[in-house]
Design a protein around this motif. Sequence first.
Motif, short mmCIF file in Angstrom:
data_model
loop_
_atom_site.label_atom_id
_atom_site.label_comp_id
_atom_site.label_asym_id
_atom_site.label_seq_id
_atom_site.Cartn_x
_atom_site.Cartn_y
_atom_site.Cartn_z
N MET A 1 0.82 -1.21 0.00
CA MET A 1 0.00 0.00 0.00
C MET A 1 0.86 1.27 0.00
N VAL A 2 1.92 1.25 0.79
CA VAL A 2 2.84 2.39 0.83
C VAL A 2 3.47 2.60 -0.55
N GLY A 3 3.78 1.47 -1.22
CA GLY A 3 4.32 1.56 -2.58
C GLY A 3 3.34 2.24 -3.52
N GLY A 4 2.05 1.89 -3.39
CA GLY A 4 1.02 2.53 -4.20
C GLY A 4 0.90 4.01 -3.89
N PHE A 5 0.93 4.35 -2.60
CA PHE A 5 0.87 5.75 -2.18
C PHE A 5 2.04 6.55 -2.77
N SER A 6 3.23 5.96 -2.71
CA SER A 6 4.43 6.67 -3.19
C SER A 6 4.34 6.98 -4.68
N LEU A 7 3.67 6.08 -5.43
CA LEU A 7 3.54 6.28 -6.88
C LEU A 7 2.60 7.43 -7.23
N ILE A 8 1.71 7.80 -6.29
CA ILE A 8 0.85 8.96 -6.54
C ILE A 8 1.36 10.20 -5.80
N GLY A 9 2.59 10.12 -5.30
CA GLY A 9 3.24 11.30 -4.75
C GLY A 9 3.13 11.52 -3.26
N ILE A 10 2.66 10.52 -2.51
CA ILE A 10 2.57 10.65 -1.06
C ILE A 10 3.82 10.04 -0.42
N ASP A 11 4.47 10.80 0.45
CA ASP A 11 5.71 10.36 1.09
C ASP A 11 5.47 9.08 1.90
N PRO A 12 6.35 8.08 1.77
CA PRO A 12 6.18 6.80 2.49
C PRO A 12 6.01 6.96 3.99
N LYS A 13 6.74 7.89 4.61
CA LYS A 13 6.61 8.10 6.05
C LYS A 13 5.21 8.61 6.41
N GLU A 14 4.66 9.44 5.56
CA GLU A 14 3.31 9.94 5.78
C GLU A 14 2.27 8.87 5.47
N ALA A 15 2.58 8.00 4.50
CA ALA A 15 1.62 6.99 4.06
C ALA A 15 1.52 5.81 5.03
N LEU A 16 2.61 5.47 5.71
CA LEU A 16 2.65 4.28 6.56
C LEU A 16 1.55 4.24 7.62
N PRO A 17 1.32 5.33 8.39
CA PRO A 17 0.23 5.28 9.38
C PRO A 17 -1.14 5.02 8.75
N TYR A 18 -1.37 5.60 7.57
CA TYR A 18 -2.64 5.39 6.88
C TYR A 18 -2.78 3.93 6.45
N ALA A 19 -1.67 3.34 6.01
CA ALA A 19 -1.70 1.93 5.58
C ALA A 19 -2.00 1.01 6.75
N VAL A 20 -1.39 1.28 7.91
CA VAL A 20 -1.62 0.46 9.10
C VAL A 20 -3.06 0.61 9.58
N TYR A 21 -3.52 1.84 9.62
CA TYR A 21 -4.93 2.11 10.01
C TYR A 21 -5.89 1.40 9.06
N PHE A 22 -5.65 1.52 7.78
CA PHE A 22 -6.50 0.92 6.76
C PHE A 22 -6.55 -0.60 6.91
N HIS A 23 -5.37 -1.23 6.99
CA HIS A 23 -5.28 -2.68 7.10
C HIS A 23 -5.93 -3.19 8.38
N SER A 24 -5.69 -2.51 9.48
CA SER A 24 -6.26 -2.92 10.77
C SER A 24 -7.78 -2.86 10.75
N LEU A 25 -8.32 -1.80 10.14
CA LEU A 25 -9.77 -1.65 10.10
C LEU A 25 -10.41 -2.69 9.18
N VAL A 26 -9.77 -2.96 8.05
CA VAL A 26 -10.29 -3.99 7.13
C VAL A 26 -10.29 -5.36 7.81
N LEU A 27 -9.21 -5.67 8.54
CA LEU A 27 -9.15 -6.95 9.26
C LEU A 27 -10.20 -7.01 10.37
N LEU A 28 -10.42 -5.88 11.03
CA LEU A 28 -11.43 -5.83 12.10
C LEU A 28 -12.82 -6.11 11.53
N ILE A 29 -13.15 -5.47 10.42
CA ILE A 29 -14.45 -5.70 9.77
C ILE A 29 -14.56 -7.16 9.34
#
Length: 299
Positions: A252-280
Amino acid sequence: MKKTNLIVSAFIFALFIYILYKFDVFSQLGLMLKTADYSLVFLSFLVYLSVYFFRALRLRLYIEEVSIAEMFSVIGVHTFFNNILPFRSGETSFPIILKKLFSIEITKSSMVLLGARIFDLVSLSILFLFSLFFVSFSDRRLIFFPIIAVLIMGFLLVLSYKILHFFKGKVPFFEKILLVSAIFVKIDKLVMMFLFSILIWSLKFTAFMLILKAAHLNIGFFKTIFVSTFAELTTVLPIHSFGGFGTFEAGMVGGFSLIGIDPKEALPYAVYFHSLVLLISGVMAISGWIYLSFKVRKG
């Protein structure tokens, strides 16, 4: 899980936790959860719920012996196993559950699931192609991705066809697969399978978009498809950590980086996203398991 795989998975998970600590992701996650729009989270859950419903309708095109509610519950358990086990090994739970609870022949349910997965691949490729066209306005280099994806998909389909016909008549199991696969050669059902698949993935990506928007990251529908497709592809890796933590985020971070979002900024969003999807997914699995257990006791 083999001991070696378990050790590798534990190592990946430990390394992932260290990276989260190193880049202070836990505090960023805490802030993200405090400021999240939970009305959008709830809406994403409802949309995700509809994904399970349409998956049940799609599979019942060929497995009519199982009711909508029962198929819905089976899919809940099956999807959760797929999310936590490597290399899509959770797929085996679908025919096993149908065999144990509903006496559906494993060959039949496996072929129906395989057909659904082929349509998933086609639908995902189509939606990814549209998303890539949208994203490539800002970076023309990305236009090569759909070309490569279509070529790979075509190669795999031709290879699968050649393998099945090579073993036809030589191995009884392959002969049986070919006979069962004949049930798919019905144009009306094939069209419905395709339409359901497009709808399922469109709804799934809509839920993903809402999940990100709830955390105040509004990247739009097509960029959500583009980013989350890279994460989805990591689920076929032979080795990943428990629940896919680490590898999923890397995709996911790799995908974010390809649209111009810094990996350090993207990582928390990726963890939040993955955790919520797994929770659901976990909530759906527990609900499905309880319903199926009740049906078995009642039966």
